[in-house]
Design an enzyme around this catalytic site. Structure first.
Site, PDB file in Angstrom:
ATOM      1  N   ASP A   1       2.551  14.537 -23.639  1.00 18.06           N
ATOM      2  CA  ASP A   1       1.508  13.794 -23.828  1.00 18.06           C
ATOM      3  C   ASP A   1       1.017  13.154 -22.474  1.00 18.06           C
ATOM      4  O   ASP A   1       2.119  13.018 -21.638  1.00 18.06           O
ATOM      5  CB  ASP A   1       1.748  12.804 -25.029  1.00 18.06           C
ATOM      6  CG  ASP A   1       1.837  13.168 -26.249  1.00 18.06           C
ATOM      7  OD1 ASP A   1       1.486  14.404 -26.586  1.00 18.06           O
ATOM      8  OD2 ASP A   1       2.249  12.643 -27.179  1.00 18.06           O
TER       9      ASP A   1
HETATM   10  N1  URA Z   1       6.231  14.313 -28.880  1.00 19.25           N
HETATM   11  C1  URA Z   1       5.427  13.448 -28.795  1.00 19.25           C
HETATM   12  O1  URA Z   1       4.843  12.524 -29.643  1.00 19.25           O
HETATM   13  N2  URA Z   1       4.813  13.137 -27.560  1.00 19.25           N
HETATM   14  C2  URA Z   1       5.372  14.195 -26.443  1.00 19.25           C
HETATM   15  O2  URA Z   1       4.815  14.008 -25.353  1.00 19.25           O
HETATM   16  C3  URA Z   1       6.313  14.958 -26.827  1.00 19.25           C
HETATM   17  C4  URA Z   1       6.875  15.049 -27.917  1.00 19.25           C
END
Ligand code: URA
Length: 242
Positions: free
Chosen positions: A107
């Protein structure tokens, strides 16, 4: 016999310089093959045996490149974006090639290990759910999970897109600003998966940092935004079962 490739295509693939710009520079005399200046972009070269020099640099041929990046926050896991900075924008020119993309996503606000490559087949194989390549994260949670909820996290949490596959979770001894830090291992990669898992168990993710991809750990000497090329043994570590 090795497959031959047009000079402008070869240079463009290896350097990330656009094909049209490459052609112009070849015409202007910035390329040499096996020590002889070449102004014709259309000649064929053998990438494995010919020595190609472009703008003073000898291009050592590698079919594919594999880059480990320590992704900083506020950068998107994409090849390009009209508005935002991407992980590929952060790759230095010396490692730039055409066709680079991140294998999987972190993310925008997550940090840590992102694998960037131009090898689509490899990326597909390490991301394929049937391959079960584990990814490990340090997760700072708003509040602690009860032992019962830790068990649920491991056996499977009901999310809007189905129950999650078995995962691992261990509470570390670390706290960040009073918030507990967990080590989490996932064997699949769904959208916002860890955030959704914590939230369905009544907590909330405050920070998420990926520390390994398969059997390969993030190089701790990389500062946020830095990256380095992986050697073939390191690439093999990614798919090794630990
Ligand atoms: N899970 C999430 O919620 N975000 C990420 O960036 C990776 C795994």
């Amino acid at each position: 016999m090795n497959e031959k490739i047009r000079l402008d295509k070869f240079i463009s693939n290896q350097t990330g310089v656009s094909r049209s710009e490459t052609k112009k520079l070849i015409k202007k005399g910035f390329a040499a093959v096996n020590g002889t200046a070449v102004k014709n972009a259309e000649i064929s070269v053998d990438p494995e045996s010919d020595t190609v020099v472009f703008c003073g640099d000898t291009l050592s041929y590698k079919k594919y490149i594999y880059i480990m990046m320590n992704k900083p926050a506020d950068v998107v896991s994409a090849s390009r974006s009209p508005e935002e900075r991407t992980v590929v924008d952060l790759v230095p020119d010396s490692m730039k090639r055409r066709g680079l993309f991140p294998a999987g996503r972190l993310d925008k606000d997550s940090t840590g290990f992102v694998l960037i490559t131009d090898d689509g087949e490899f990326a597909h194989s390490v991301l394929s759910p049937s391959r079960h390549v584990p990814k490990t994260y340090l997760v700072t949670a708003e509040t602690e999970l009860s032992p019962e909820n830790e068990k649920k996290f491991m056996s499977g949490v009901e999310l809007s897109d189905g129950v999650t596959k078995p995962a691992k979770i261990t509470k570390t001894e670390k706290y960040i600003d009073g918030h507990p830090v967990y080590e989490v291992v996932l064997f699949e990669g769904r959208y916002h998966q860890i955030k959704r898992m914590f939230s369905s168990l009544g907590s909330c993710v405050l920070g998420l940092h990926r520390i390994s991809f398969g059997g390969l750990k993030l190089d701790e000497s990389l500062l946020p935004g830095e990256c380095r090329e992986l050697g073939s043994e390191e690439v093999a570590e990614i798919t090794k079962n630990r």
